[in-house]
Write a protein that holds these residues in place. Structure first.
Motif, PDB file in Angstrom:
ATOM      1  N   LEU A 132      -2.513   1.712  10.527  1.00  0.00           N
ATOM      2  CA  LEU A 132      -1.782   2.406   9.455  1.00  0.00           C
ATOM      3  C   LEU A 132      -1.222   1.411   8.445  1.00  0.00           C
ATOM      4  O   LEU A 132      -1.230   1.659   7.234  1.00  0.00           O
ATOM      5  N   TYR A 181      -4.096   0.298   6.307  1.00  0.00           N
ATOM      6  CA  TYR A 181      -4.462   1.389   5.395  1.00  0.00           C
ATOM      7  C   TYR A 181      -3.418   1.565   4.294  1.00  0.00           C
ATOM      8  O   TYR A 181      -3.744   1.809   3.133  1.00  0.00           O
ATOM      9  N   ILE A 205      -3.881  -1.109   1.639  1.00  0.00           N
ATOM     10  CA  ILE A 205      -5.084  -0.857   0.821  1.00  0.00           C
ATOM     11  C   ILE A 205      -4.859   0.327  -0.125  1.00  0.00           C
ATOM     12  O   ILE A 205      -5.148   0.254  -1.325  1.00  0.00           O
ATOM     13  N   ILE A 206      -4.329   1.423   0.425  1.00  0.00           N
ATOM     14  CA  ILE A 206      -4.179   2.641  -0.390  1.00  0.00           C
ATOM     15  C   ILE A 206      -3.098   2.444  -1.459  1.00  0.00           C
ATOM     16  O   ILE A 206      -3.271   2.849  -2.613  1.00  0.00           O
ATOM     17  N   ALA A 248      -4.702   0.166  -4.146  1.00  0.00           N
ATOM     18  CA  ALA A 248      -5.719   0.850  -4.957  1.00  0.00           C
ATOM     19  C   ALA A 248      -5.080   1.919  -5.846  1.00  0.00           C
ATOM     20  O   ALA A 248      -5.417   2.045  -7.035  1.00  0.00           O
ATOM     21  N   TYR A 276      -5.002   2.238  -9.961  1.00  0.00           N
ATOM     22  CA  TYR A 276      -5.501   3.391 -10.724  1.00  0.00           C
ATOM     23  C   TYR A 276      -4.373   4.112 -11.481  1.00  0.00           C
ATOM     24  O   TYR A 276      -4.628   4.802 -12.453  1.00  0.00           O
ATOM     25  N   ALA A 330       0.153  10.566  -5.866  1.00  0.00           N
ATOM     26  CA  ALA A 330       0.306  10.801  -4.417  1.00  0.00           C
ATOM     27  C   ALA A 330      -0.157   9.601  -3.608  1.00  0.00           C
ATOM     28  O   ALA A 330       0.429   9.284  -2.564  1.00  0.00           O
ATOM     29  N   GLY A 331      -1.184   8.918  -4.093  1.00  0.00           N
ATOM     30  CA  GLY A 331      -1.708   7.774  -3.349  1.00  0.00           C
ATOM     31  C   GLY A 331      -0.677   6.667  -3.196  1.00  0.00           C
ATOM     32  O   GLY A 331      -0.621   6.006  -2.151  1.00  0.00           O
ATOM     33  N   TRP A 370       1.818   7.968  -0.588  1.00  0.00           N
ATOM     34  CA  TRP A 370       1.173   8.076   0.736  1.00  0.00           C
ATOM     35  C   TRP A 370       0.908   6.681   1.305  1.00  0.00           C
ATOM     36  O   TRP A 370       1.131   6.431   2.486  1.00  0.00           O
ATOM     37  N   LEU A 375       2.430   5.223   4.765  1.00  0.00           N
ATOM     38  CA  LEU A 375       1.594   4.656   5.837  1.00  0.00           C
ATOM     39  C   LEU A 375       2.038   3.227   6.155  1.00  0.00           C
ATOM     40  O   LEU A 375       2.093   2.821   7.322  1.00  0.00           O
TER      41      LEU A 375
END
Lengths: 568, 75
Positions: free
Chosen positions: B18, B21, B24-25, B28, B32, B48-49, B52, B56
């Motif tokens: 987690l 992740y 990374i999320i 990224a 964006y 949201a990314g 989120w 995580l």
């Protein structure tokens, strides 16, 4: 499980970025790494087949649930929610919760105290060899067939969603599962299932959260559904079940309550070794009883990530999804694509990779459940008693490891067979009513009725299974027989499966009772630890109330009733 | 009962994954958010990314530390 109809479109729904690929790759590295790490802890048969009987209630409970939470479960039920509305939730609530609580409170003491390695193993102790052989062979057959069909369906989904080659998906994912179960046995399968369970939640939950935001909450979603689909009721659980023709499933409430809520649900959750094996790995009886209760608590929440996305799609998607044939003819999207469509709607690079990883994780947890259960039943219930009875524990561990690989290879073979003969997919749902429904009758009578005898158990199981297959063939040959088997000519496939399961259970129980009463009772001493009244079940009186399985089962039951009333 | 003394908790593995992740999320999604794509997603304005990924990362970090090898905590 719902039928995930064939997906035949050729365009991909989403494209993955390097970030998404890295997330998927990390997942594969982690599951193989866990398998390699756990190999050193699986040296004995108890370790390999029962995870050393050392699992906590949380781990056993989540694994118990994750083994059932396959990717087809996720995608298929999201599709069903789009098609049938909230009625699909019955498979998560009345079709699971009472049975899971019954397993924990009533049946688990007999499974656990008998120290059986498997459900067929329990039948051997209670009824003798013939019942064990029949159960082991049918379970093995059903397991590899289901595993192969799921494997093929998953590969097909990956082809549609991501454009991946079917062969690539089948071989990479199944060999990964084979590797980590080969290395660490049930221990590795359980560890990875808990990991997969967490990933499924984090990968899918955001769809529901963002969907609710877009739709304007629950009431906004209901209003939009009424606007998009006037005159249809998608948001009530029970109020449309008064007549077969009043709801899109073509089912009556008796079918849901007796067929699904009683026979199919109790059969699956209490006697399908795929799930029961996880609970047998618990470290003590109280833990083993608590694990299904914990699983039930989470099971009640699963519709939030499975059913709700389907309902939200009814509210927010600009297009109407359709059946497979119509989608193929018009180039539109089918019901089965609802979850990937919602994923692509809200999730950008990274989140998309997490969502796809959740689907892959779901597939692998289901498959690991199948192969680890297959390896145990093959080794302990067929190989050891009939092929090599007096070998060392090391030998059986080796057989277990290699039967894992062989089970995966047979599943892969089945997947390719399905690819050649697509109609096999239509029959898979019937398997549960063939084998699981009568098995539930046999096991529950064995646990709760001292007078049930070995011949009674065997003949009841055989007659229940044969009669179920017979009813299925009858309807195939003469479709009008549906009015007898499923009580209505309006009954759809799901309703037919439920009623057939109910009849086969009744036949199994009736034959078991009649034959048992006609044969000599088993001596009382042979029933110790196997049946109610002859088993000394440890009391939980000294345990604080908040640690008792009964207390938490009560909490889950109350929430279950409240949820059904809220969504009535 | 055989027991598994010295075994690393599954929650540690989950925490590590987690955490990775999340990093990374979050990375990224931040990229964006700063450089929006030509065809943004529905509700892209909520980012949201980013949230989120941060969630995580936070949960992953807590689990990684709490269940690290050698820790007495075991669920």
């Amino acid at each position: 499980m719902p039928p995930l109809a064939l997906l035949l479109a050729t365009t991909r729904l989403v494209s993955l970025s390097p970030v998404d690929i890295s997330i998927i790759a990390l997942y594969f590295i982690m599951v193989i790494g866990i398998g390699l790490y756990l190999r050193r802890f699986t040296t004995t048969g108890e370790d390999f087949f029962l995870a050393g009987r050392d699992m906590t209630a949380w781990i056993a409970g989540l694994s118990f649930l994750a083994a059932n939470l396959g990717s087809l479960e996720l995608m298929g039920w999201a599709a069903s929610a789009y098609q049938y509305g909230i009625l699909a939730t019955h498979w998560y609530w009345i079709g699971a919760i009472p049975a899971m609580l019954f397993l924990g409170l009533v049946m688990m003491p007999f499974y656990y105290i008998s120290k059986t390695h498997s459900v067929p193993g329990y039948l051997k102790l209670r009824y003798g060899e013939p019942a064990r052989v029949l159960s082991a062979v049918t379970f093995g057959f059903m397991t590899v067939l289901m595993s192969g069909i799921n494997m093929y369906s998953m590969a097909l989904v990956m082809k549609i969603v991501l454009g991946w080659d079917i062969n690539f998906s089948i071989w990479v994912s199944s060999l990964t599962v084979a590797a980590y179960v080969f290395l660490g046995g049930l221990l590795s399968a359980i560890f990875n299932e808990v990991l997969q369970f967490v990933l499924i939640w984090f990968g899918a939950m955001l769809i529901s959260i963002l969907g609710l935001v877009e739709a304007g909450g629950w009431s906004g979603m209901v209003a939009r559904i009424h606007q998009n689909f006037p005159g249809q009721d998608y948001t009530h659980l029970w109020s449309t079940l008064g007549h077969f023709s009043d709801n899109p499933m073509g089912i009556h409430w008796t079918g849901i309550v007796l067929g699904l809520g009683w026979v199919i649900s109790f059969g699956y959750w209490t006697t399908d070794f795929l799930v029961v094996q996880r609970v047998l790995a618990a470290k003590d009886l109280r833990t083993a009883q608590l694990a299904p209760v914990i699983g039930a608590g989470f099971k009640m929440a699963v519709p939030f990530i499975v059913i709700l996305p389907g309902l939200l799609a009814l509210a927010v998607l600009p297009e109407h999804l359709m059946g497979e044939a119509q989608a193929n003819a018009t180039g539109g999207h089918s019901y089965n694509e609802v979850l990937p469509l919602m994923l692509a709607r809200y999730c950008g690079p990274g989140l998309l990779g997490l969502g796809i990883t959740a689907l892959i994780a779901g597939f692998m947890s289901g498959m690991a459940g199948n192969v680890s259960a297959f390896a145990t039943v093959w080794t302990y219930d067929i190989y050891r008693p009939y092929i090599k009875p007096a070998a060392t524990d090391d030998h059986y561990v080796g057989v277990g490891r290699w039967s894992t690989v062989i089970g995966v290879l047979i599943s892969i073979g089945t997947a390719y067979l399905v690819m050649q003969f697509l109609s096999i997919m239509d029959y898979v749902q019937a398997l549960f009513s063939f084998f699981i429904a009568p098995l539930f009758g046999t096991v529950v009578l064995g646990m709760l009725w001292k007078r049930a005898t070995g011949p009674g158990g065997f003949w009841g199981l055989l007659c229940g299974t044969v009669s179920s297959i017979g009813m299925w063939l009858w309807v195939k040959v003469d479709p009008s027989a549906l009015r007898y088997v499923a009580m209505s000519v309006n009954a759809k496939d799901m309703a037919e499966n439920m009623y057939r399961a109910l009849w086969s259970w009744i036949i199994c129980v009736t034959v078991t009772v009649v034959v048992s009463l006609m044969t000599r009772p088993d001596p009382t001493r042979s029933l110790a630890g196997l049946v109610y009244g002859e088993t000394n079940i440890p009391s939980n009186a000294a345990v604080p109330i908040y640690k008792r399985p009964l207390f938490w089962a009560g909490v889950v039951a109350v929430v279950f009733v409240i949820l059904n009333i809220i969504f009535w | 009962m055989h027991g598994h003394k010295g075994m690393i908790s599954i929650w540690f593995f989950i925490g590590v994954l987690l955490l990775a992740y999340g990093v990374i999320i979050l990375g990224a999604s931040t990229y964006y958010a700063v450089n929006p794509p030509e065809h943004p997603l529905v509700l892209a304005n909520l980012h949201a990314g980013v949230y989120w990924g941060a969630l995580l990362m936070l949960l992953g970090g807590i689990y990684t530390i709490k269940f690290r090898p050698g820790s007495a905590t075991r669920l």
